[in-house]
Design an enzyme around this catalytic site. Structure first.
Site, short mmCIF file in Angstrom:
data_model
loop_
_atom_site.label_atom_id
_atom_site.label_comp_id
_atom_site.label_asym_id
_atom_site.label_seq_id
_atom_site.Cartn_x
_atom_site.Cartn_y
_atom_site.Cartn_z
N LYS A 71 -68.07 61.08 50.19
CA LYS A 71 -68.06 59.80 50.91
C LYS A 71 -67.07 58.78 50.34
O LYS A 71 -66.61 57.91 51.06
CB LYS A 71 -69.47 59.20 50.93
CG LYS A 71 -70.42 59.98 51.84
CD LYS A 71 -71.80 59.38 51.88
CE LYS A 71 -72.70 60.19 52.80
NZ LYS A 71 -74.04 59.64 52.90
N ASP A 107 -73.96 54.53 57.43
CA ASP A 107 -75.12 54.69 56.54
C ASP A 107 -75.89 53.38 56.39
O ASP A 107 -77.12 53.36 56.42
CB ASP A 107 -74.67 55.12 55.14
CG ASP A 107 -74.52 56.62 55.00
OD1 ASP A 107 -75.04 57.36 55.86
OD2 ASP A 107 -73.89 57.06 54.03
P1 ATR Z 1 -73.32 60.59 48.02
O1 ATR Z 1 -72.06 60.42 48.76
O2 ATR Z 1 -74.36 61.30 48.79
O3 ATR Z 1 -73.82 59.33 47.44
P2 ATR Z 1 -72.20 61.22 45.46
O4 ATR Z 1 -71.19 60.13 45.67
O5 ATR Z 1 -71.77 62.53 44.91
O6 ATR Z 1 -72.92 61.57 46.82
O7 ATR Z 1 -73.37 60.60 44.57
C1 ATR Z 1 -74.43 61.37 44.15
C2 ATR Z 1 -75.37 60.51 43.33
O8 ATR Z 1 -76.39 61.37 42.81
C3 ATR Z 1 -74.73 59.85 42.12
O9 ATR Z 1 -75.42 58.66 41.84
C4 ATR Z 1 -74.98 60.88 41.03
O10 ATR Z 1 -74.99 60.38 39.72
P3 ATR Z 1 -73.60 60.32 38.87
O11 ATR Z 1 -72.89 59.09 39.35
O12 ATR Z 1 -74.06 60.24 37.47
O13 ATR Z 1 -72.87 61.60 39.19
C5 ATR Z 1 -76.38 61.33 41.38
N1 ATR Z 1 -76.70 62.65 40.85
C6 ATR Z 1 -76.27 63.84 41.33
N2 ATR Z 1 -76.80 64.86 40.59
C7 ATR Z 1 -77.56 64.28 39.64
C8 ATR Z 1 -78.39 64.77 38.59
N3 ATR Z 1 -78.52 66.08 38.38
N4 ATR Z 1 -79.06 63.87 37.82
C9 ATR Z 1 -78.96 62.55 38.04
N5 ATR Z 1 -78.18 62.01 39.02
C10 ATR Z 1 -77.51 62.86 39.82
#
Ligand code: ATR
Length: 290
Positions: A71, A107
């Protein structure tokens, strides 16, 4: 990608995409509005993102949705951004028009439409700082929240959100929560709602995990998990056991999806509550059968 120009083509771009209900949902919308079209999911590797946008732009597609994890990273590959997408810094819908790829954000709108209670003057704890979190933060600020506390695994991303948004919404108190259980528990204590905008708990990602521990929840808290697959995430299960009000992301999905279709087709699609109910029912059946 083969384009039959007699039918309008729409895509979902993400990784993973297998869990997504967008194709089922958008094909119901297309059918309902008698639009000759087809919506398909494309599993895209990050290194292929630019090429896929180019191909869709040149190949006659009309629109696309963008999901995890693109995104934000899609933005440099686009020609034009809507005012909302620019404000939010995240794109979940593309329109291909006159050889250009235009980015939109539906969104924030979808989240706002999904809330059946006011949040003006309230405190929200937001988990996550990715593209989805940006849309939700914008909606919360626009709806007049008093305070939003952001908790994210990568704290500098949460800080970046504050840097990007505080100037735009000076009346809202925005802050980050240090990665520390005690701090998180304290912040949740006087919050009206907690929103999970991380991918934690999502099918084919981390289905058996919750982004926070059961003891942090209290029964006066509204727990909103924007994940809809599985319909009952680990977090929702914990909320249910605690006696909290809770909701998943299905209603938000439907409203952002319908808004995306309006952008692609033109604004004159009549809103029908019966369509929303029909889609909700079909998607719930689809989730149960998976
Ligand atoms: P989206 O567009 O759906 O928001 P994204 O930009 O990839 O997808 O964001 C995913 C979110 O989930 C982020 O806040 C990510 O945390 P980081 O900024 O630390 O990457 C969080 N996230 C994904 N996997 C995670 C995990 N295993 N534990 C904690 N947070 C996670």
């Amino acid at each position: 990608m083969n384009h039959d120009h007699s039918i309008k083509k729409f895509y979902l771009i993400g990784n993973p995409v297998k869990h997504s209900l967008s194709p089922v949902m958008q094909n119901i919308f297309l059918n309902y509005y008698e639009i000759q079209g087809k919506y398909e999911a494309l599993l895209v590797e990050p290194s292929d993102l630019a090429g896929v946008v180019k191909q869709l732009k040149q190949g006659g597609a009309l629109g696309a949705n963008i999901t995890v994890p693109f995104k934000e990273s899609i933005i440099p590959h686009l020609d034009v951004l809507s005012d909302d997408a620019r404000l939010i810094g995240s794109v979940n819908a593309l329109r291909f028009h006159d050889g250009l790829a235009e980015g939109f954000n539906t969104d924030a709108f979808g989240f706002q439409k999904s809330l059946s209670f006011p949040i003006a003057g309230d405190k929200i704890v937001l988990l996550g700082a990715g593209g989805a979190a940006r849309g939700i933060l914008t909606a919360c600020c626009s709806l007049g929240c008093h305070e939003v506390a952001i908790y994210n695994r990568t704290i500098h991303r949460a800080r970046k959100l504050i840097d990007d948004f505080q100037g735009k919404f000076p009346h809202v108190h925005l802050k980050t929560i240090q990665l520390n259980d005690e701090r998180l528990a304290m912040e949740i204590l006087d919050a009206k709602m907690i929103v999970n905008a991380t991918s934690v708990g999502m099918k084919s990602h981390s289905e058996d995990s919750s982004p926070l521990k059961a003891e942090f929840l209290h029964k006066d808290l509204i727990v909103y998990d924007i994940i809809y697959n599985p319909p009952e995430t680990k977090l929702i299960q914990l909320a249910k056991a605690k006696g909290c009000c809770y909701m998943n992301g299905l209603t938000m999905l439907i409203h952002q999806g319908l808004e995306s279709l309006k952008i692609w087709i033109g604004d004159d699609l009549p809103f029908a509550e019966s369509l929303i109910r029909q889609v909700e029912k079909t998607l719930n059946e689809e989730l149960l059968s998976q």
